[in-house]
Design an enzyme around this catalytic site. Sequence first.
Site: not given
Length: 268
Positions: A13-14, A52, A77, A130, A140
């Site tokens: 994730d970024g 990302e 994501d 999320h 995250d």
Amino acid sequence: MNSFNRIQSIYTDGACSGNPGPGGWGTVIYFEGGAVQELGGSERDTTNNRMEMQAAIAGLSYLADSGQRDPIILYTDSEYVKNGITKWIGGWKKKGWKTSTGKPVLNQELWEILDQFNSSQVEWRYVRGHSGDVGNERCDAIARAFSLGKIPELKTLDSHQQGANLDMIDAQSLSVATSDESKPNDSLDNVPREIRVANLRNSVDMLHMADEIAAKGYLITSSELADLMDINASAVTSRGDNWVWRNWVVSRVRREGNQILWQLERVD
């Protein structure tokens, strides 16, 4: 290679504060024997998409260094990353790194690195951000911490091999913190002043943003509210329909499709 050292899945994730702005990335690598290796980093001026991609590059680079040939699943994501590496990149290369409209492909240098590490060994899967997925939520948290100038404590494969139950340690640390809030936080004292000031500036910017949202009467989604408060989206919905956060009353207004909309009202 025994099961303890065999990589099972990778989460990436970024995050970016400003987009463009200060950014961070997080990668969590899960092993079949239950071990976990966490990676992360930051850049001072970047974009969310680049972070990302950097997270995915770090995960696949780690996989390459491990020498493993067994298949793994990489979860992201970012539909931009997943579609780019599985659908679009072939056409980009054929067109000399041009899009279908003839424009240069953004982030070409990162796409080339990601393409170098990618192979049929990797199964790319999209996971909704999320949504309560443990691996995604942890990535995250790491990425967002780095984007805010913080230095999160990362789990390492070595600590697992030594038999450290990090989850239990985290839980015990949380219990101590909540039962004895007067105890000084040595870890914060060790953070450089420049980083503490940067964190304070980000907090003030966040408070100004909350004030503007309240004054304008804007309705925001659960994920947007979670980003504003720097918590998980699940923590927002679990608090009920009306609650107080800092200087604002947060109220659930209505649902639109799959989104819950919230309103902030200044109380002082």
